[in-house]
Design a protein around this motif. Sequence first.
Motif, PDB file in Angstrom:
ATOM      1  N   ALA B 185      27.409  35.278  16.714  1.00 21.97           N
ATOM      2  CA  ALA B 185      26.945  33.956  16.278  1.00 21.97           C
ATOM      3  C   ALA B 185      25.411  33.927  16.192  1.00 21.97           C
ATOM      4  O   ALA B 185      24.842  33.405  15.230  1.00 21.97           O
ATOM      5  CB  ALA B 185      27.442  32.878  17.239  1.00 21.97           C
ATOM      6  N   ILE B 188      24.197  35.934  13.150  1.00 23.88           N
ATOM      7  CA  ILE B 188      24.317  35.121  11.925  1.00 23.88           C
ATOM      8  C   ILE B 188      23.186  34.091  11.870  1.00 23.88           C
ATOM      9  O   ILE B 188      22.603  33.833  10.820  1.00 23.88           O
ATOM     10  CB  ILE B 188      25.704  34.430  11.869  1.00 23.88           C
ATOM     11  CG1 ILE B 188      26.806  35.490  11.784  1.00 23.88           C
ATOM     12  CG2 ILE B 188      25.787  33.435  10.710  1.00 23.88           C
ATOM     13  CD1 ILE B 188      28.211  34.957  12.027  1.00 23.88           C
ATOM     14  N   LYS B 189      22.864  33.534  13.026  1.00 22.44           N
ATOM     15  CA  LYS B 189      21.767  32.560  13.107  1.00 22.44           C
ATOM     16  C   LYS B 189      20.473  33.129  12.507  1.00 22.44           C
ATOM     17  O   LYS B 189      19.812  32.462  11.708  1.00 22.44           O
ATOM     18  CB  LYS B 189      21.538  32.156  14.569  1.00 22.44           C
ATOM     19  CG  LYS B 189      20.497  31.075  14.760  1.00 22.44           C
ATOM     20  CD  LYS B 189      20.161  30.868  16.248  1.00 22.44           C
ATOM     21  CE  LYS B 189      19.189  31.935  16.733  1.00 22.44           C
ATOM     22  NZ  LYS B 189      18.791  31.727  18.145  1.00 22.44           N
ATOM     23  N   GLU B 270      30.020  30.970  21.042  1.00 23.26           N
ATOM     24  CA  GLU B 270      31.057  30.190  20.352  1.00 23.26           C
ATOM     25  C   GLU B 270      30.577  28.762  20.124  1.00 23.26           C
ATOM     26  O   GLU B 270      30.772  28.188  19.045  1.00 23.26           O
ATOM     27  CB  GLU B 270      32.347  30.199  21.178  1.00 23.26           C
ATOM     28  CG  GLU B 270      33.013  31.580  21.235  1.00 23.26           C
ATOM     29  CD  GLU B 270      34.115  31.694  22.283  1.00 23.26           C
ATOM     30  OE1 GLU B 270      34.853  32.697  22.243  1.00 23.26           O
ATOM     31  OE2 GLU B 270      34.234  30.789  23.150  1.00 23.26           O
ATOM     32  N   GLY B 273      28.113  28.792  17.357  1.00 24.93           N
ATOM     33  CA  GLY B 273      28.804  28.886  16.063  1.00 24.93           C
ATOM     34  C   GLY B 273      29.249  27.499  15.601  1.00 24.93           C
ATOM     35  O   GLY B 273      29.017  27.100  14.444  1.00 24.93           O
ATOM     36  N   GLN B 297      27.800  30.560   4.991  1.00 22.96           N
ATOM     37  CA  GLN B 297      27.555  30.650   6.438  1.00 22.96           C
ATOM     38  C   GLN B 297      28.864  30.539   7.221  1.00 22.96           C
ATOM     39  O   GLN B 297      29.161  31.362   8.095  1.00 22.96           O
ATOM     40  CB  GLN B 297      26.608  29.542   6.905  1.00 22.96           C
ATOM     41  CG  GLN B 297      26.603  29.383   8.435  1.00 22.96           C
ATOM     42  CD  GLN B 297      25.968  28.088   8.925  1.00 22.96           C
ATOM     43  OE1 GLN B 297      24.770  28.065   9.160  1.00 22.96           O
ATOM     44  NE2 GLN B 297      26.753  27.026   9.048  1.00 22.96           N
ATOM     45  N   ASN B 298      29.653  29.544   6.866  1.00 22.77           N
ATOM     46  CA  ASN B 298      30.893  29.325   7.611  1.00 22.77           C
ATOM     47  C   ASN B 298      31.862  30.499   7.459  1.00 22.77           C
ATOM     48  O   ASN B 298      32.604  30.823   8.384  1.00 22.77           O
ATOM     49  CB  ASN B 298      31.539  28.003   7.178  1.00 22.77           C
ATOM     50  CG  ASN B 298      30.636  26.803   7.503  1.00 22.77           C
ATOM     51  OD1 ASN B 298      29.614  26.965   8.187  1.00 22.77           O
ATOM     52  ND2 ASN B 298      30.993  25.624   7.008  1.00 22.77           N
ATOM     53  N   ILE B 301      30.897  33.053   9.974  1.00 19.69           N
ATOM     54  CA  ILE B 301      31.307  32.632  11.310  1.00 19.69           C
ATOM     55  C   ILE B 301      32.799  32.910  11.507  1.00 19.69           C
ATOM     56  O   ILE B 301      33.221  33.450  12.536  1.00 19.69           O
ATOM     57  CB  ILE B 301      30.955  31.133  11.532  1.00 19.69           C
ATOM     58  CG1 ILE B 301      29.425  30.961  11.508  1.00 19.69           C
ATOM     59  CG2 ILE B 301      31.528  30.619  12.844  1.00 19.69           C
ATOM     60  CD1 ILE B 301      28.934  29.521  11.501  1.00 19.69           C
ATOM     61  N   SER B 304      33.627  36.546  11.907  1.00 15.26           N
ATOM     62  CA  SER B 304      33.313  37.034  13.264  1.00 15.26           C
ATOM     63  C   SER B 304      34.351  36.578  14.279  1.00 15.26           C
ATOM     64  O   SER B 304      34.209  36.835  15.474  1.00 15.26           O
ATOM     65  CB  SER B 304      31.933  36.527  13.697  1.00 15.26           C
ATOM     66  OG  SER B 304      30.975  36.873  12.742  1.00 15.26           O
ATOM     67  N   LEU B 306      35.016  33.541  15.149  1.00 13.90           N
ATOM     68  CA  LEU B 306      34.494  32.434  15.954  1.00 13.90           C
ATOM     69  C   LEU B 306      35.098  31.106  15.523  1.00 13.90           C
ATOM     70  O   LEU B 306      35.414  30.923  14.340  1.00 13.90           O
ATOM     71  CB  LEU B 306      32.965  32.368  15.801  1.00 13.90           C
ATOM     72  CG  LEU B 306      32.185  33.513  16.443  1.00 13.90           C
ATOM     73  CD1 LEU B 306      30.768  33.582  15.864  1.00 13.90           C
ATOM     74  CD2 LEU B 306      32.136  33.345  17.957  1.00 13.90           C
ATOM     75  N   THR B 308      35.364  27.225  14.352  1.00 12.86           N
ATOM     76  CA  THR B 308      34.507  26.395  13.501  1.00 12.86           C
ATOM     77  C   THR B 308      34.838  24.913  13.666  1.00 12.86           C
ATOM     78  O   THR B 308      34.293  24.075  12.963  1.00 12.86           O
ATOM     79  CB  THR B 308      34.655  26.777  12.011  1.00 12.86           C
ATOM     80  OG1 THR B 308      36.041  26.706  11.682  1.00 12.86           O
ATOM     81  CG2 THR B 308      34.136  28.179  11.755  1.00 12.86           C
TER      82      THR B 308
END
Lengths: 365, 365
Positions: B185, B188-189, B270, B273, B297-298, B301, B304, B306, B308
């Motif tokens: 997460a 990705i940020k 998490e 995310g 982006q989503n 996520i 990965s 994670l 949402t």
Amino acid sequence: MSSVIKVDIPEKSYEISVAPGSLDQLGEQMASLKLGKKVLLVSNPMIFKHYGERAIASLQNAGFEVVSYNLPPGERYKTLNSIQKIYDIALENRLERSSTMVALGGGVVGDMTGFAAATWLRGINVVQIPTSLLAMVDSAIGGKTGVNHPHGKNLIGAFHQPSLVLIDPEVLKTLPAREFRAGMAEVIKYGVIWDAELFTQLEASKHLDQLRYLKSDLINYILTHSCQGKAEVVSKDEKESGLRAILNYGHTIGHAVESLTNYRLLKHGEAVGIGMVAAGEIAVKLGLWQKADAERQNALIKKSGLPTQLPADLDIETIIDALQLDKKVKSGKVRFVLPTQIGEVKVTDEVPTDTIRQVLQEMAS
Amino acid sequence: MSSVIKVDIPEKSYEISVAPGSLDQLGEQMASLKLGKKVLLVSNPMIFKHYGERAIASLQNAGFEVVSYNLPPGERYKTLNSIQKIYDIALENRLERSSTMVALGGGVVGDMTGFAAATWLRGINVVQIPTSLLAMVDSAIGGKTGVNHPHGKNLIGAFHQPSLVLIDPEVLKTLPAREFRAGMAEVIKYGVIWDAELFTQLEASKHLDQLRYLKSDLINYILTHSCQGKAEVVSKDEKESGLRAILNYGHTIGHAVESLTNYRLLKHGEAVGIGMVAAGEIAVKLGLWQKADAERQNALIKKSGLPTQLPADLDIETIIDALQLDKKVKSGKVRFVLPTQIGEVKVTDEVPTDTIRQVLQEMAS
């Protein structure tokens, strides 16, 4: 007479203001620094009784929202547990990063409030209003903050510079006489390590042991010169890697003696006075300092009503062993600050243990 | 492939080294920094079992005297009480100002060891050896240290820069899969807030949810780019007065959700995310960001592994209220980091509460 001393540190510069009656200008002075609206005033019950309402009124008149908290008085509450209480109040009142903790009190209140401010939200503003002579000339300046570990003083702490140090000499009127004398030890220290002119002024005064015997001009002179001395040293060496070590003059043996008597028998300044006598004698024995100058120093310490001998029943080998625990120990070697002339010292870790032992034996009461 | 990233901060510069197998070079690398001989290695039982002996052997071969201490594992021990234990061991072993605490572990070990080092003797050296993906790309870099207050995460802390960050990607092999995903997460940020090229590389990988599906080149690329991103931001703004705030992307709502579920239901990553999904949607609703980019982006996520959506049974008004408690609140206004394009964000405290509410409602599970 009022004066402003500027402390210049790369990270953060701030001012020390010395002015009679300035407690009532607290709010105004803080407002000019553009600090956030929320203020947590930390004090102790006795000090708060004398000055709390005036400080709060000044802050409120300048538009601040103030909550206050009184720490239980005394060095034995200078613990992480007490800091937890400050955190709880900071949380309850939703202090923000732009908020300020104001320390109104002596060294214990200043050190603890400073540490809480250093570590709340990873550091918020702190303003120091020292009310004891010791705090005015020493602990409120320079950004050292901390609490005690059960086995050692100030072992837990952080460097955190204040946004302002406000010194109002008039609040010394309510300081107990013994506290005043203890603070005078640090004043004499500046004379020995840094400021020969201050030393001479102290010699010229007939009394040093009680505030009411001192002219108010001399008090202002003492405060300004002591703060100036500390500010100069700290500006040149914020984190105690070099020059700042000279401020520990008298503190090597002072800390050991203070700690071995459980911080109860002696005030910090009294222990420092004893430590200065010891360091002076060590310097004389090592041929660094003239005996006559050591005697001049010891005369000032006596004139301030401070002890110059070790407390009774303190074992000398125990003192020597305790020196090893000091924060200032480096690679196992004990570091001493030793005078070379009035106004000048050197730092050394080359003092033979036998010399320390001999001096301590001579100082036994 | 190995790389060295330099973090330049006025107060203290240091290096982040990313190199497979480098755990065995720990002693050598520390020796080159001229740190004192005494080292306190802090870890937790699980990590120590895997890597403790190797770290200690490397240190001893380089001439260091090492003692070690294992913290009880888990965020719920990230308290001042646990820090007290570290202080006790530091005292018993007479750590000096030149001594070093080495943090071998994930974010909790790193934050706590860093805070203990920041506050022992007013600051001793700390070396960070992050063993989780999250710690490698985020918490070990930048000098944030701290512990939790019973009512809020990381409310107690200090800024304290490490002397070295040593990242050995090989230690990720023993990281639980869920921890790996949580760390992703933060990776990705960096793609969203700073590094569009990193974002594209993440899109190009078929999998992001398990280490064994990722090429080791990609892992090294991810670690280096994430650290580089953080180092650049931190170098420009050490104490979070401006730019550094962008690192809090996803953390405003993330922290609230994490705290309201008592730090048990969700890993920090998490929660971040979920917070990034929320911040992205807010940005879209405010017309700052294109819907297509938010979807990209989503998708990362989700890839990965994670979550949402908000955890079940979490009351939306409670989340909104909790936002007020965040360290990032300024003058009562909640601060959000919002994307404007891939690789760029802006910081704003002008998000209408209704928009927050609407986005949270859409994310309810």
